[in-house]
Write a protein that holds these residues in place. Structure first.
Motif, PDB file in Angstrom:
ATOM      1  N   GLY A   1       0.718  -1.285  -0.134  1.00 53.44           N
ATOM      2  CA  GLY A   1      -0.006  -0.015  -0.004  1.00 53.44           C
ATOM      3  C   GLY A   1       0.810   1.356   0.124  1.00 53.44           C
ATOM      4  N   ASN A   2       0.241   2.205   0.643  1.00 55.83           N
ATOM      5  CA  ASN A   2       0.899   3.494   0.540  1.00 55.83           C
ATOM      6  C   ASN A   2       2.192   3.492   1.460  1.00 55.83           C
ATOM      7  N   LYS A   3       3.064   4.097   1.308  1.00 56.05           N
ATOM      8  CA  LYS A   3       4.389   4.379   2.255  1.00 56.05           C
ATOM      9  C   LYS A   3       4.024   5.471   3.140  1.00 56.05           C
ATOM     10  N   ILE A   4       4.167   5.137   4.341  1.00 58.62           N
ATOM     11  CA  ILE A   4       4.086   6.166   5.408  1.00 58.62           C
ATOM     12  C   ILE A   4       5.251   6.353   6.126  1.00 58.62           C
ATOM     13  N   ALA A   5       5.560   7.614   6.232  1.00 61.80           N
ATOM     14  CA  ALA A   5       6.917   7.987   6.951  1.00 61.80           C
ATOM     15  C   ALA A   5       6.660   7.870   8.547  1.00 61.80           C
ATOM     16  N   PHE A   6       7.799   7.625   9.113  1.00 61.39           N
ATOM     17  CA  PHE A   6       7.773   7.989  10.549  1.00 61.39           C
ATOM     18  C   PHE A   6       8.848   8.546  11.335  1.00 61.39           C
ATOM     19  N   LYS A   7       8.834   9.091  12.462  1.00 67.12           N
ATOM     20  CA  LYS A   7      10.123   9.854  13.114  1.00 67.12           C
ATOM     21  C   LYS A   7       9.998   9.459  14.556  1.00 67.12           C
ATOM     22  N   GLY A   8      11.167   9.088  15.121  1.00 69.66           N
ATOM     23  CA  GLY A   8      10.831   8.884  16.636  1.00 69.66           C
ATOM     24  C   GLY A   8      12.300   8.780  17.100  1.00 69.66           C
ATOM     25  N   LYS A   9      12.402   7.890  18.192  1.00 71.76           N
ATOM     26  CA  LYS A   9      13.617   7.867  19.115  1.00 71.76           C
ATOM     27  C   LYS A   9      14.014   6.436  18.977  1.00 71.76           C
ATOM     28  N   ILE A  10      15.034   6.027  19.259  1.00 69.79           N
ATOM     29  CA  ILE A  10      16.036   4.879  19.566  1.00 69.79           C
ATOM     30  C   ILE A  10      16.587   4.905  20.956  1.00 69.79           C
ATOM     31  N   ILE A  11      16.316   3.787  21.708  1.00 64.51           N
ATOM     32  CA  ILE A  11      16.788   3.745  23.016  1.00 64.51           C
ATOM     33  C   ILE A  11      17.140   2.212  23.256  1.00 64.51           C
ATOM     34  N   VAL A  12      18.169   1.967  24.217  1.00 61.44           N
ATOM     35  CA  VAL A  12      18.600   0.667  24.245  1.00 61.44           C
ATOM     36  C   VAL A  12      18.371   0.414  25.703  1.00 61.44           C
ATOM     37  N   GLU A  13      17.747  -1.079  25.828  1.00 64.71           N
ATOM     38  CA  GLU A  13      17.467  -1.693  27.252  1.00 64.71           C
ATOM     39  C   GLU A  13      18.192  -3.015  27.114  1.00 64.71           C
ATOM     40  N   ALA A  14      19.029  -3.326  28.014  1.00 67.61           N
ATOM     41  CA  ALA A  14      19.679  -4.846  28.009  1.00 67.61           C
ATOM     42  C   ALA A  14      20.253  -5.093  26.879  1.00 67.61           C
ATOM     43  N   ASP A  15      21.032  -3.941  26.402  1.00 68.97           N
ATOM     44  CA  ASP A  15      21.970  -4.169  25.264  1.00 68.97           C
ATOM     45  C   ASP A  15      21.114  -4.475  23.837  1.00 68.97           C
ATOM     46  N   MET A  16      19.860  -4.157  23.773  1.00 67.60           N
ATOM     47  CA  MET A  16      18.986  -4.330  22.877  1.00 67.60           C
ATOM     48  C   MET A  16      18.449  -3.188  22.457  1.00 67.60           C
ATOM     49  N   PRO A  17      18.307  -2.586  21.079  1.00 65.81           N
ATOM     50  CA  PRO A  17      17.922  -1.287  20.469  1.00 65.81           C
ATOM     51  C   PRO A  17      16.445  -1.514  20.661  1.00 65.81           C
ATOM     52  N   ILE A  18      15.599  -0.482  20.979  1.00 65.86           N
ATOM     53  CA  ILE A  18      14.381  -0.360  20.822  1.00 65.86           C
ATOM     54  C   ILE A  18      13.995   0.902  20.088  1.00 65.86           C
ATOM     55  N   ILE A  19      12.874   0.985  19.280  1.00 66.43           N
ATOM     56  CA  ILE A  19      12.509   2.177  18.380  1.00 66.43           C
ATOM     57  C   ILE A  19      11.071   2.525  18.743  1.00 66.43           C
ATOM     58  N   GLU A  20      10.911   3.839  19.178  1.00 62.73           N
ATOM     59  CA  GLU A  20       9.584   4.239  19.347  1.00 62.73           C
ATOM     60  C   GLU A  20       9.346   5.179  18.558  1.00 62.73           C
ATOM     61  N   VAL A  21       8.682   5.117  17.353  1.00 61.14           N
ATOM     62  CA  VAL A  21       8.193   6.098  16.552  1.00 61.14           C
ATOM     63  C   VAL A  21       6.858   6.399  15.850  1.00 61.14           C
ATOM     64  N   LYS A  22       6.701   7.367  15.534  1.00 68.11           N
ATOM     65  CA  LYS A  22       5.309   7.962  15.238  1.00 68.11           C
ATOM     66  C   LYS A  22       5.096   8.044  13.826  1.00 68.11           C
ATOM     67  N   GLU A  23       3.925   7.825  13.111  1.00 70.27           N
ATOM     68  CA  GLU A  23       3.249   8.306  11.852  1.00 70.27           C
ATOM     69  C   GLU A  23       2.759   9.627  11.825  1.00 70.27           C
ATOM     70  N   PRO A  24       2.681  10.396  10.624  1.00 70.11           N
ATOM     71  CA  PRO A  24       2.073  11.626  10.917  1.00 70.11           C
ATOM     72  C   PRO A  24       0.509  11.533  11.777  1.00 70.11           C
ATOM     73  N   ASN A  25       0.020  12.403  12.445  1.00 67.26           N
ATOM     74  CA  ASN A  25      -1.065  12.193  13.062  1.00 67.26           C
ATOM     75  C   ASN A  25      -2.029  13.051  12.001  1.00 67.26           C
ATOM     76  N   THR A  26      -2.032  12.504  10.765  1.00 72.11           N
ATOM     77  CA  THR A  26      -3.022  12.992   9.942  1.00 72.11           C
ATOM     78  C   THR A  26      -4.144  12.201   9.546  1.00 72.11           C
ATOM     79  N   SER A  27      -4.150  11.024  10.156  1.00 70.77           N
ATOM     80  CA  SER A  27      -5.490   9.923   9.818  1.00 70.77           C
ATOM     81  C   SER A  27      -5.411   9.346  10.863  1.00 70.77           C
ATOM     82  N   LYS A  28      -6.738   8.477  11.368  1.00 67.89           N
ATOM     83  CA  LYS A  28      -6.856   7.669  12.312  1.00 67.89           C
ATOM     84  C   LYS A  28      -6.396   6.448  11.913  1.00 67.89           C
ATOM     85  N   LYS A  29      -5.885   6.182  10.433  1.00 70.67           N
ATOM     86  CA  LYS A  29      -5.223   4.866  10.287  1.00 70.67           C
ATOM     87  C   LYS A  29      -3.846   4.891  10.266  1.00 70.67           C
ATOM     88  N   ASN A  30      -3.246   6.106  10.868  1.00 68.40           N
ATOM     89  CA  ASN A  30      -1.807   6.073  11.416  1.00 68.40           C
ATOM     90  C   ASN A  30      -1.587   5.820  12.737  1.00 68.40           C
TER      91      ASN A  30
END
Length: 146
Positions: free
Chosen positions: A77-106
């Motif tokens: 389907g459509n390509k949806i961009a996201f931005k957010g942060k990367i953190i590390v816990e127990a030597d494992m990376p985790i990302i928490e990112v948000k798509e644009p808040n322009t649609s309830k489908k995001n």
């Protein structure tokens, strides 16, 4: 003229090496294309591709996180961009990112790079969730790096 060209190429090579060497092991782990499935919330399981194009993890005395960005594609389907942060816990990376808040489908992704399985931690598997902004959809994600 030849000396100027050689000097410019040398400068470019040094710049590229600095950029590559400045990436942490966590940046290198999350960058790239991840493919797999997204399922749950009473919706059929679909294919998902997650591409992380930028990651800048910083680890020093005051900061232990960074930024990342990319995009996702569900079932071609459509390509949806996201931005957010990367953190590390127990030597494992985790990302928490948000798509644009322009649609309830995001919504918001929470992905852990390395997942617990019945055989222990699978460092090649990335798993997590995607939750819609209106909180009506909460889907599970399992992807592997291509």
């Amino acid at each position: 003229m030849k000396n100027v060209l050689t000097l410019n190429l040398s400068f470019l090579l040094i710049l590229l090496l600095n950029i590559c060497l400045s990436q942490t092991e966590y940046d290198k782990k999350v960058l790239g294309t991840w493919t797999g499935t997204i399922s749950g919330s009473g919706i059929a399981t679909k294919n998902i591709t997650i591409v992380i194009t930028k990651s800048n993890f910083i680890s020093n005395d005051k900061v232990y996180e960074g930024i990342c960005e990319g995009f996702s594609i569900v079932s071609n389907g459509n390509k949806i961009a996201f931005k957010g942060k990367i953190i590390v816990e127990a030597d494992m990376p985790i990302i928490e990112v948000k798509e644009p808040n322009t649609s309830k489908k995001n919504g918001v992704f929470h992905l852990e790079f390395g997942c617990f399985t019945e055989n222990g931690i699978d460092s090649k598997l990335t798993c997590g969730t995607w939750t819609s902004y209106d909180k009506t959809l909460n889907r599970k994600i399992n992807v592997r790096k291509r």
